[in-house]
Write a protein that holds these residues in place. Structure first.
Motif, PDB file in Angstrom:
ATOM      1  N   SER A  83       5.581  -5.273   2.382  1.00  0.00           N
ATOM      2  CA  SER A  83       6.156  -3.508   2.135  1.00  0.00           C
ATOM      3  C   SER A  83       5.678  -2.899   1.879  1.00  0.00           C
ATOM      4  O   SER A  83       4.360  -3.013   1.539  1.00  0.00           O
ATOM      5  CB  SER A  83       7.707  -3.710   1.713  1.00  0.00           C
ATOM      6  OG  SER A  83       7.206  -4.967   0.174  1.00  0.00           O
ATOM      7  N   VAL A  84       5.989  -1.786   2.800  1.00  0.00           N
ATOM      8  CA  VAL A  84       4.763  -0.272   2.184  1.00  0.00           C
ATOM      9  C   VAL A  84       5.823   0.531   2.787  1.00  0.00           C
ATOM     10  O   VAL A  84       6.887   0.783   2.944  1.00  0.00           O
ATOM     11  CB  VAL A  84       3.494  -0.107   3.214  1.00  0.00           C
ATOM     12  CG1 VAL A  84       2.717  -1.410   3.637  1.00  0.00           C
ATOM     13  CG2 VAL A  84       4.467   0.311   4.673  1.00  0.00           C
ATOM     14  N   ILE A  85       5.345   1.707   1.525  1.00  0.00           N
ATOM     15  CA  ILE A  85       6.481   2.906   1.174  1.00  0.00           C
ATOM     16  C   ILE A  85       5.461   3.915   1.072  1.00  0.00           C
ATOM     17  O   ILE A  85       4.250   4.188   1.126  1.00  0.00           O
ATOM     18  CB  ILE A  85       7.146   2.999  -0.615  1.00  0.00           C
ATOM     19  CG1 ILE A  85       7.729   1.307  -0.607  1.00  0.00           C
ATOM     20  CG2 ILE A  85       7.552   3.918  -1.036  1.00  0.00           C
ATOM     21  CD1 ILE A  85       8.092   1.629  -2.343  1.00  0.00           C
ATOM     22  N   ILE A  86       6.272   4.916   2.154  1.00  0.00           N
ATOM     23  CA  ILE A  86       5.383   6.155   2.554  1.00  0.00           C
ATOM     24  C   ILE A  86       5.267   7.110   1.990  1.00  0.00           C
ATOM     25  O   ILE A  86       6.295   7.517   1.931  1.00  0.00           O
ATOM     26  CB  ILE A  86       5.626   6.680   3.709  1.00  0.00           C
ATOM     27  CG1 ILE A  86       5.194   5.445   4.940  1.00  0.00           C
ATOM     28  CG2 ILE A  86       5.173   7.459   4.200  1.00  0.00           C
ATOM     29  CD1 ILE A  86       6.217   5.390   6.510  1.00  0.00           C
ATOM     30  N   GLY A  87       4.359   7.074   0.574  1.00  0.00           N
ATOM     31  CA  GLY A  87       4.099   8.243  -0.185  1.00  0.00           C
ATOM     32  C   GLY A  87       2.950   8.317  -0.731  1.00  0.00           C
ATOM     33  O   GLY A  87       2.603   7.430  -1.326  1.00  0.00           O
ATOM     34  N   ASN A  88       2.716   9.198  -1.843  1.00  0.00           N
ATOM     35  CA  ASN A  88       1.773   9.180  -2.421  1.00  0.00           C
ATOM     36  C   ASN A  88       2.849   9.462  -4.151  1.00  0.00           C
ATOM     37  O   ASN A  88       3.357   9.509  -4.660  1.00  0.00           O
ATOM     38  CB  ASN A  88       1.542  11.141  -3.249  1.00  0.00           C
ATOM     39  CG  ASN A  88       0.548  10.966  -3.693  1.00  0.00           C
ATOM     40  OD1 ASN A  88       0.209  10.164  -4.580  1.00  0.00           O
ATOM     41  ND2 ASN A  88      -0.162  12.298  -3.690  1.00  0.00           N
ATOM     42  N   PRO A  89       1.647   7.928  -4.575  1.00  0.00           N
ATOM     43  CA  PRO A  89       2.331   7.466  -6.010  1.00  0.00           C
ATOM     44  C   PRO A  89       1.801   8.351  -6.927  1.00  0.00           C
ATOM     45  O   PRO A  89       3.061   8.168  -7.743  1.00  0.00           O
ATOM     46  CB  PRO A  89       1.546   6.010  -5.690  1.00  0.00           C
ATOM     47  CG  PRO A  89       0.538   5.868  -4.509  1.00  0.00           C
ATOM     48  CD  PRO A  89       0.916   7.228  -4.046  1.00  0.00           C
ATOM     49  N   GLN A  90       1.671   9.483  -6.549  1.00  0.00           N
ATOM     50  CA  GLN A  90       1.627  10.370  -8.197  1.00  0.00           C
ATOM     51  C   GLN A  90       2.622  10.921  -8.532  1.00  0.00           C
ATOM     52  O   GLN A  90       3.078  11.510  -9.050  1.00  0.00           O
ATOM     53  CB  GLN A  90      -0.241  10.772  -8.042  1.00  0.00           C
ATOM     54  CG  GLN A  90      -1.066  10.203  -8.926  1.00  0.00           C
ATOM     55  CD  GLN A  90      -1.712   9.091  -8.027  1.00  0.00           C
ATOM     56  OE1 GLN A  90      -1.881   8.695  -7.714  1.00  0.00           O
ATOM     57  NE2 GLN A  90      -1.984   7.649  -9.002  1.00  0.00           N
ATOM     58  N   SER A  91       2.933  11.588  -6.867  1.00  0.00           N
ATOM     59  CA  SER A  91       3.670  13.111  -7.067  1.00  0.00           C
ATOM     60  C   SER A  91       4.720  11.977  -6.769  1.00  0.00           C
ATOM     61  O   SER A  91       6.223  13.141  -6.750  1.00  0.00           O
ATOM     62  CB  SER A  91       2.921  13.707  -6.236  1.00  0.00           C
ATOM     63  OG  SER A  91       2.882  13.742  -5.326  1.00  0.00           O
ATOM     64  N   ASP A  92       5.494  11.652  -5.469  1.00  0.00           N
ATOM     65  CA  ASP A  92       6.659  11.200  -5.052  1.00  0.00           C
ATOM     66  C   ASP A  92       6.986  10.345  -5.233  1.00  0.00           C
ATOM     67  O   ASP A  92       8.125   9.511  -5.015  1.00  0.00           O
ATOM     68  CB  ASP A  92       6.522  10.680  -3.612  1.00  0.00           C
ATOM     69  CG  ASP A  92       5.669  11.945  -3.077  1.00  0.00           C
ATOM     70  OD1 ASP A  92       6.149  13.364  -2.961  1.00  0.00           O
ATOM     71  OD2 ASP A  92       4.616  11.499  -1.407  1.00  0.00           O
TER      72      ASP A  92
END
Ligand code: NAD
Length: 356
Positions: A83-92
């Motif tokens: 699975s992939v989550i679209i987004g910045n792991p630091q801010s989203d």
């Protein structure tokens, strides 16, 4: 509870591709089940700042297929998925987003188990697990096996020793120049082991804090990520993202051995031939980096940590077999491994048909 699930048409050879969106938390994620021939699909969740939805879809498809190969070669009763989550792991990243992702995993009803990958930590997985029992790599719980990364690193290190023996005639790494690309959960743990074994470390990352840690703790020399293929080294350990070895970089690489944790290191299968033609030994990523999934398999099968204790050494043993077969047949280790995977899957499909 605004989770929207879209069943996309899976490409040929794939079982399912689901796009999950939750406007409230901002979740946009793909879950891909490549194959359940050997058992329920298992593979980590990556959170990455993909530029487009298409880029994320491409990544999840490649990663899920790779998990089928990895799990088959590791002799696990698990299929391949990712699975992939679209987004910045630091801010989203937020608890609400992770919980929405957990509900998306739950909607597949056990045909896919998720765990940590790039951008996702054991603490994140704990939140995902509030919504689904199909989240593993947990620190606690009756059968919890924790962060898989140290076991991935252990398997990579053991394979690297096998590779060094084959290529340099000795597994003694004293003074051997090893470039570790990516000092994350796996790369830093690998760097520590290499330092302990006397290797001369060169490190490349986009994270300055990680670079400074490696410099201070292991006396590592820092290399600009853009200069990797201009740098003199004996061994390259790719531990960042995929696609680092291309037709062009294969021509410039000074290492004689490539052994690292990153998934999908070869941009195309033909790069394996280009490396071989230059006398560079490439150890297939999906065989080398199986330690983590072996660890979480213990949790899936409710066998706890003893499962990995019994199986982790098998990773380096399989690499030894592959290298021997490659030498005997004159084919690349990748081609030999791919054939073995096809054989395992064909036999399992035949057995399932026979039982039906
Ligand atoms: P991570 O997110 O902890 O670390 C990745 C590191 O790579 C980070 O330090 C990041 O800054 C760095 N990086 C990103 N882009 C870079 C670039 N262009 N140049 C140099 N460095 C860059 O991830 P991880 O869990 O350590 O996984 C590393 C790789 O190993 C990934 O490809 C992952 O899919 C694969 N892998 C991980 C596991 C596991 O158990 N974690 C298991 C199998 C495979």
């Amino acid at each position: 509870m605004t989770l929207n699930l879209t069943e996309e048409t899976a490409p040929e050879g794939y079982e399912r591709l689901v796009f999950a969106q939750d406007p409230e938390s901002g979740l946009q994620a793909f879950i891909c089940v490549h194959s359940t021939v050997l058992g329920p699909a298992a593979g980590g969740c990556r959170m990455w700042n993909y530029a487009t939805v298409d880029e994320a879809r491409t990544d999840v498809l490649r990663l899920a297929e790779g998990m089928t190969s990895k799990n088959a070669m590791a002799d696990l009763a698990l299929g391949g998925g990712k699975s992939v989550i679209i987004g910045n792991p630091q801010s989203d990243k937020s608890p609400a987003l992770l919980r929405a992702f957990g509900r998306a995993v739950q909607s597949l009803d056990g045909s896919y188990y998720t765990a940590e990958d790039v951008g996702i930590s054991p603490d994140d997985m704990k939140i995902v697990a509030e919504e689904t029992p199909y989240a593993v790599g947990l620190e606690d719980g009756a059968h919890g096996t924790g962060d898989p990364s140290p076991f991935t690193a252990q398997g990579v290190f053991q394979c690297l020793l096998v590779g060094a023996e084959v290529v340099f005639g000795t597994s003694d790494l004293s003074g051997r120049r090893v470039l570790v690309q990516g000092l994350g959960h796996v790369g830093m743990s690998l760097a520590e082991k290499l330092h302990g074994a006397g290797a001369e470390l060169i490190v490349a990352d986009i994270n300055e804090a990680a670079l400074q840690h490696a410099k201070t703790a292991f006396g590592a020399t820092i290399c600009d990520p853009a200069e990797i293929f201009e740098t003199e080294m004996d061994i390259l350990a790719p531990c960042a993202l995929g696609g680092v070895l291309t037709e062009a970089t294969a021509q410039k690489l000074s290492a004689k051995l490539v052994c690292g944790a990153a998934n999908n290191q070869l941009e195309t299968p033909e790069v394996a031939d280009a490396l071989r033609a230059r006398g560079i030994r490439y150890l297939p990523d999906y065989v080398v980096n199986a330690g983590g999934i072996i660890s979480v398999a213990g949790e899936i099968h409710k066998a706890g940590t003893s499962y990995r204790t019994e199986r982790l050494d098998g990773v380096a043993a399989r690499i030894r077999t592959l290298v021997d077969l490659s030498d005997k047949t004159g084919r690349t280790t990748t081609a030999v491994a791919d054939d073995m995977v096809a054989d395992i899957l064909a036999k399992a499909s035949d057995a399932a048909r026979g039982a039906a």
